[in-house]
Scaffold this motif. Structure first.
Motif, PDB file in Angstrom:
ATOM      1  N   TYR A 259       0.807  -1.220   0.000  1.00 15.32           N
ATOM      2  CA  TYR A 259       0.000   0.000   0.000  1.00 15.32           C
ATOM      3  C   TYR A 259       0.839   1.269   0.000  1.00 15.32           C
ATOM      4  N   SER A 260       2.115   1.196   0.437  1.00 16.10           N
ATOM      5  CA  SER A 260       2.960   2.401   0.431  1.00 16.10           C
ATOM      6  C   SER A 260       3.129   2.934  -0.985  1.00 16.10           C
ATOM      7  N   ALA A 261       3.192   2.027  -1.966  1.00 18.01           N
ATOM      8  CA  ALA A 261       3.291   2.465  -3.359  1.00 18.01           C
ATOM      9  C   ALA A 261       2.033   3.222  -3.765  1.00 18.01           C
ATOM     10  N   MET A 262       0.874   2.726  -3.322  1.00 21.58           N
ATOM     11  CA  MET A 262      -0.380   3.405  -3.640  1.00 21.58           C
ATOM     12  C   MET A 262      -0.425   4.793  -2.986  1.00 21.58           C
ATOM     13  N   TYR A 263       0.103   4.903  -1.751  1.00 22.46           N
ATOM     14  CA  TYR A 263       0.065   6.179  -1.044  1.00 22.46           C
ATOM     15  C   TYR A 263       0.989   7.220  -1.684  1.00 22.46           C
ATOM     16  N   PHE A 264       2.199   6.796  -2.070  1.00 24.48           N
ATOM     17  CA  PHE A 264       3.216   7.763  -2.474  1.00 24.48           C
ATOM     18  C   PHE A 264       3.342   7.967  -3.990  1.00 24.48           C
ATOM     19  N   ALA A 265       2.991   6.960  -4.764  1.00 21.68           N
ATOM     20  CA  ALA A 265       3.165   7.078  -6.218  1.00 21.68           C
ATOM     21  C   ALA A 265       2.418   8.282  -6.818  1.00 21.68           C
ATOM     22  N   PRO A 266       1.167   8.555  -6.440  1.00 22.32           N
ATOM     23  CA  PRO A 266       0.488   9.733  -7.029  1.00 22.32           C
ATOM     24  C   PRO A 266       1.186  11.054  -6.696  1.00 22.32           C
ATOM     25  N   SER A 267       1.664  11.209  -5.455  1.00 22.54           N
ATOM     26  CA  SER A 267       2.358  12.438  -5.070  1.00 22.54           C
ATOM     27  C   SER A 267       3.660  12.589  -5.847  1.00 22.54           C
ATOM     28  N   LEU A 268       4.369  11.475  -5.994  1.00 25.99           N
ATOM     29  CA  LEU A 268       5.618  11.521  -6.753  1.00 25.99           C
ATOM     30  C   LEU A 268       5.352  11.862  -8.217  1.00 25.99           C
ATOM     31  N   ALA A 269       4.239  11.327  -8.763  1.00 23.93           N
ATOM     32  CA  ALA A 269       3.900  11.625 -10.160  1.00 23.93           C
ATOM     33  C   ALA A 269       3.597  13.111 -10.340  1.00 23.93           C
ATOM     34  N   VAL A 270       2.817  13.692  -9.415  1.00 14.81           N
ATOM     35  CA  VAL A 270       2.519  15.124  -9.478  1.00 14.81           C
ATOM     36  C   VAL A 270       3.803  15.945  -9.388  1.00 14.81           C
ATOM     37  N   HIS A 271       4.658  15.553  -8.447  1.00 16.85           N
ATOM     38  CA  HIS A 271       5.941  16.260  -8.296  1.00 16.85           C
ATOM     39  C   HIS A 271       6.770  16.162  -9.582  1.00 16.85           C
ATOM     40  N   PHE A 272       6.798  14.975 -10.156  1.00 12.73           N
ATOM     41  CA  PHE A 272       7.601  14.748 -11.364  1.00 12.73           C
ATOM     42  C   PHE A 272       7.090  15.591 -12.538  1.00 12.73           C
ATOM     43  N   PHE A 273       5.782  15.565 -12.761  1.00 14.57           N
ATOM     44  CA  PHE A 273       5.219  16.294 -13.904  1.00 14.57           C
ATOM     45  C   PHE A 273       5.274  17.810 -13.705  1.00 14.57           C
ATOM     46  N   SER A 274       5.363  18.260 -12.441  1.00 17.25           N
ATOM     47  CA  SER A 274       5.371  19.710 -12.186  1.00 17.25           C
ATOM     48  C   SER A 274       6.767  20.319 -12.275  1.00 17.25           C
ATOM     49  N   LEU A 275       7.815  19.481 -12.280  1.00 12.44           N
ATOM     50  CA  LEU A 275       9.184  20.009 -12.253  1.00 12.44           C
ATOM     51  C   LEU A 275       9.523  20.930 -13.429  1.00 12.44           C
ATOM     52  N   PRO A 276       9.185  20.578 -14.673  1.00  7.94           N
ATOM     53  CA  PRO A 276       9.629  21.445 -15.777  1.00  7.94           C
ATOM     54  C   PRO A 276       8.810  22.712 -15.978  1.00  7.94           C
ATOM     55  N   ILE A 277       7.742  22.912 -15.197  1.00  4.99           N
ATOM     56  CA  ILE A 277       6.886  24.078 -15.418  1.00  4.99           C
ATOM     57  C   ILE A 277       6.671  24.818 -14.101  1.00  4.99           C
ATOM     58  N   GLU A 278       6.306  26.093 -14.218  1.00  4.49           N
ATOM     59  CA  GLU A 278       5.989  26.919 -13.063  1.00  4.49           C
ATOM     60  C   GLU A 278       4.510  27.303 -13.118  1.00  4.49           C
ATOM     61  N   LYS A 280       1.047  28.728 -10.266  1.00  4.12           N
ATOM     62  CA  LYS A 280       0.699  29.305  -8.977  1.00  4.12           C
ATOM     63  C   LYS A 280       0.496  28.218  -7.920  1.00  4.12           C
ATOM     64  N   PHE A 281       0.991  28.483  -6.734  1.00  6.49           N
ATOM     65  CA  PHE A 281       0.878  27.579  -5.573  1.00  6.49           C
ATOM     66  C   PHE A 281       1.544  26.221  -5.825  1.00  6.49           C
ATOM     67  N   LYS A 282       2.539  26.190  -6.683  1.00  2.00           N
ATOM     68  CA  LYS A 282       3.190  24.918  -7.033  1.00  2.00           C
ATOM     69  C   LYS A 282       3.740  24.212  -5.798  1.00  2.00           C
ATOM     70  N   ASN A 283       4.565  24.906  -5.031  1.00  2.46           N
ATOM     71  CA  ASN A 283       5.202  24.284  -3.865  1.00  2.46           C
ATOM     72  C   ASN A 283       4.177  23.851  -2.826  1.00  2.46           C
ATOM     73  N   LYS A 284       3.140  24.669  -2.615  1.00  2.04           N
ATOM     74  CA  LYS A 284       2.114  24.321  -1.633  1.00  2.04           C
ATOM     75  C   LYS A 284       1.350  23.067  -2.054  1.00  2.04           C
ATOM     76  N   ILE A 285       1.084  22.943  -3.352  1.00  2.00           N
ATOM     77  CA  ILE A 285       0.365  21.755  -3.851  1.00  2.00           C
ATOM     78  C   ILE A 285       1.217  20.501  -3.651  1.00  2.00           C
ATOM     79  N   ILE A 286       2.502  20.591  -3.981  1.00  2.00           N
ATOM     80  CA  ILE A 286       3.395  19.432  -3.832  1.00  2.00           C
ATOM     81  C   ILE A 286       3.511  19.032  -2.364  1.00  2.00           C
ATOM     82  N   ILE A 287       3.672  20.025  -1.495  1.00  2.00           N
ATOM     83  CA  ILE A 287       3.775  19.737  -0.053  1.00  2.00           C
ATOM     84  C   ILE A 287       2.480  19.110   0.452  1.00  2.00           C
TER      85      ILE A 287
END
Length: 801
Positions: A259-278, A280-287
């Motif tokens: 289940y840890s993969a289920m918990y963390f994989a979506p957050s990691l995916a959002v973080h990954f896809f958000s890296l090349p672009i800027e 509003k509220f990017k950092n707050k959403i990732i956190i």
């Protein structure tokens, strides 16, 4: 994450009301050598039937579809839910060719614990079947059991229990067939799992090491971690590779890994896809995403296994939202014209479709195998390719830039060499200029200090003689002028040292009240004929004998008091001394003068700054005194501050730490100065200026009975060779033989007669270069002109002790 290449044929038999006839599909089954035991099995809820009695059971009973969960099964008008136990029963008629042959029975992994009997004999078991929660233990693992078919009918009984998972019942396929076919199914699924695990491991490791090499690219690290989480999930699904190495591993730990993969994989995916672009509220959403993931994981650690498995029911909506948001990020990347974003969007869309299918399966809306694993694998492969292409393009760009930079460096090196030649020439000119300035300061110091030594010496001798009050006043004027001129000269020389970083502090023992009394003599005279008063106050707890640099303290106080008198026409100037924390000596100079504004205070310690305009009636100074004083205070590990009010007055306060000497040292010092050992000293004084010889002789003659004078040159060599002296006081700048040359001759004479005579340099030059030269040459110390009687005897005391 597996890809089952074995597919059930559309004409494969299906069980009806607990009976499956495989003999009527003989050709297809014989060809495949295995059958899927799917369809309606007889079902006995909360009963553990005897396997040896069920084959005679012909009465009507409940049936259930296998594979499926029993959660939605309705008995007596109620859904069963996930927890409980039951007996499954299926009677199988096998083909004629399967009789009297060894067969294998494979049960794919599912949530519960079970025992499987064939014709009353226990074939296999997984976990621990139990009618109560306390004795039932779930294990996710497939199982294979051998059976021998000595008849055409197989009675298969499964005791199934589940008290630890949100899904109960036989939710996966059961296969019956020859060992070769059944093992092929197991091997193929195992190879599929190992392939997924290996690929994820290689991708994760590759991009992790890529990040270590180029740690500015955070996308490699995030992608590596994402692959790692999917990797550990693959270890505890399907063929349960990890269970092979830890057969008795804790069920909750395995569930947490899955289940840890289920918990963390979506957050990691959002973080990954958000890296090349800027956005509003990017950092707050990732956190926020990571906070949710960590919150679920901590919750899973605390609660029991059934609560862990239930988290998927609500977390699936979070996965859906984050997946849609990831698609929006990819669309945003397309609008910002980030390369390969279309391909990235396609892979994420495929993953979203498979996630939606899995949600419908979890809610038991449709009956299909889980597909999200395939969608995630496709996304990982696609993103891996995109990252690899981006890295390749980055390397190509970097190579091109490197070539351009190499060419630029070659041109730059030529220009640097040209500039270096020009710079070296400028440095050489500057060094010559600095040397010329230092030589000028040294010569100026020598030329000024020599007559100053005569003036101050004569003034001191006059002061010791019997004089009329009027004459005493004249002597005081001499001392004030001499002290003022010496202080200006010291400030100029200290500025030179400050610029070279060579300003130093000389720590020695002295009486602080004597230092203040000397200042009092000088500045009391300034009050005569004016309405000014000057007083010095020393608090009772202040120790009088201390260790520090008395000359520097005197220089600071002289500058502060001179300023106070310069800008005070009437009223009072005061100097007070107190002790703070038994360590810091606090000197306060206060006046009732014209004061200053805040603007002038802020610039007060800047070199050459004049606090008052030149058209005012006050005497102008060099603008160096306060700047040098501040630096001296800081060199003594202290601090200086000023408070002032325009038209009312100013107050300067500086604190410095001084070491406190004992009373015994004071007594010893006094005894040394009055000791009769001075009477027995034999002293040689060498100086080419007759007035200096006379002054030093007058200083010494009352205490030292044997004094020899020499103007230098070979006369001094002869006198030194013919006599044994206790101390030699020798000038540096002399004609014929200077002080350094005479020192070498004197040391040679001393070595021939096995003697070492203390020799003091008596110089009008006080530059750092000459001080270092004096020390390196082998002098036992030096005295700078002008010199006082007290300073000479202090130096004698230092050598004799």
């Amino acid at each position: 994450m597996q890809c089952n290449l074995f597919k059930s044929h559309t004409n494969s038999p299906v069980a009806k009301n607990g009976f499956l006839d495989l003999s009527i599909h003989n050709d297809a089954i014989v060809k495949n050598e295995f059958a899927n035991l799917k369809g309606e099995w007889k079902f006995f809820w909360n009963e553990s039937k005897n396997p040896n009695q069920l084959h005679d059971f012909e009465s009507e009973s409940e049936t259930i579809i296998v594979p499926s969960s029993w959660n939605q099964k309705i008995i007596d008008g109620k859904k069963l839910g996930s927890t409980g136990f039951a007996t499954y029963y299926l009677q199988v008629k096998i083909p004629e060719k399967w009789k009297n042959r060894v067969l294998l029975l494979r049960v794919d992994y599912h949530a519960g614990a079970y025992e499987l009997f064939v014709n009353g004999i226990l074939s296999q078991s997984v976990g621990m079947f139990g009618a109560k929660k306390e004795i039932s233990k779930n294990v996710h693992a497939p199982s294979i059991g051998y059976i021998y078919s000595n008849s055409e009918i197989l009675n298969i009984v499964i005791h199934e229990s589940n008290f630890e998972h949100r899904v109960g019942g036989i939710g996966r396929e059961i296969y019956l067939g020859f060992p070769k076919a059944i093992n092929s199914i197991s091997n193929e699924r195992r190879i599929s799992d190992l392939f997924s695990i290996s690929v994820l491991f290689i991708i994760s490791l590759y991009y992790f090491f890529y990040f270590l090499i180029r740690n500015s690219d955070k996308s490699s690290l995030i992608f590596s971690i994402l692959c790692f989480f999917l990797l550990i999930r693959a270890l505890v699904q399907n063929e349960q590779i990890l269970r092979e190495y830890f057969p008795n591993g804790n069920y909750k730990i395995f569930l947490l890994i899955e289940y840890s993969a289920m918990y963390f994989a979506p957050s990691l995916a959002v973080h990954f896809f958000s890296l090349p672009i800027e956005f509003k509220f990017k950092n707050k959403i990732i956190i926020s995403c990571y906070t949710i993931s960590i919150g679920y994981f901590v919750y899973a650690i605390i609660v029991d296994t059934i609560s862990i498995s239930n988290t998927v029911l609500h977390f699936q909506y979070i996965v859906l939202i984050l997946s849609i948001f990831s698609i929006e990020l990819n669309v945003l990347a397309i609008t910002k014209k980030i390369k390969h974003s279309w391909l990235s969007l396609g892979s994420m869309f495929v993953a979203l479709v498979t996630i939606i299918i899995d949600m419908l399966i979890i809610q038991e809306k449709i009956q299909l195998p889980f597909t999200a694993s395939y969608g995630l694998i496709f996304m990982i492969f696609t993103q891996g390719i995109i990252l690899a292409v981006r890295h390749s393009e980055a390397f190509s760009t970097n190579e091109q830039l490197t070539n351009e930079l190499t060419l630029f460096n070659e041109n730059l090196e030529i220009k640097v060499n040209e500039r270096t030649i020009e710079l070296n020439s400028a440095i050489e000119r500057m060094e010559k200029s600095v040397k010329a300035r230092n030589d000028f300061l040294a010569n100026m110091s020598h030329e000024i200090r020599t007559p100053m030594n005569i003036i101050s010496g004569m003034a001191e001798l006059l002061d010791e003689s019997e004089l009329k009050p009027e004459q005493k006043e004249y002597v005081s004027i001499f001392n004030i002028a001499n002290k003022t001129l010496l202080n200006v000269l010291n400030d100029v020389l200290d500025l030179s040292k400050l610029e070279q970083g060579f300003l130093s502090i000389d720590t020695h023992e002295f009486r602080i009240d004597h230092l203040l009394n000397d200042l009092n003599k000088i500045f009391q005279f300034k009050t005569k004929g004016t309405s000014l008063t000057f007083d010095i106050q020393i608090e009772k707890d202040v120790p009088l004998l201390v260790k520090g640099d008395s000359n520097r303290i005197s220089q600071i106080l002289f500058n502060l008091l001179s300023n106070a008198f310069k800008f005070t026409n009437n009223g009072q100037v005061s100097l007070s001394l107190s002790l703070e924390n038994n360590q810091y000596f606090v000197f306060t100079v206060k006046d009732t003068g014209i004061g200053m504004t805040e603007e002038k205070i802020s610039n007060l310690f800047i070199r050459f700054y004049q606090a008052h305009d030149s058209n005012q009636i006050f005497q102008r100074g060099t603008g160096l005194g306060l700047a040098i004083s501040k630096k001296l205070v800081e060199l003594m590990n202290g601090n200086i501050a000023v408070k002032s009010t325009l038209g009312i007055g100013s107050e300067f306060v500086f604190k410095i730490p001084l070491m406190i000497s004992t009373t015994a040292n004071l007594v010893n010092s006094q005894l040394k100065q009055t000791n009769e050992q001075f009477h027995n000293l034999k002293v040689l004084i060498v100086d080419d200026v007759q007035e200096n010889l006379l002054i030093v002789k007058k200083f010494l003659e009352k205490e030292v009975f044997s004094i020899h004078l020499s103007s230098g040159g070979y006369e001094a060599v002869t006198i030194f060779d013919e006599n044994l002296f206790d101390i030699v006081l020798m000038d540096i700048q002399m004609p014929t033989l200077n002080g350094f040359e005479l020192l070498k001759i004197f040391r040679k004479i001393d070595s021939d007669r096995f003697r070492f005579t203390p020799i003091i340099a008596f110089t009008a030059n006080v530059t750092l270069e000459e001080q270092r030269e004096i020390n390196d040459a082998g002098f036992n110390g030096f005295l700078s002109k002008p010199v006082s009687k007290k300073v000479i005897f202090d130096k004698f005391n230092e050598l004799l002790s």
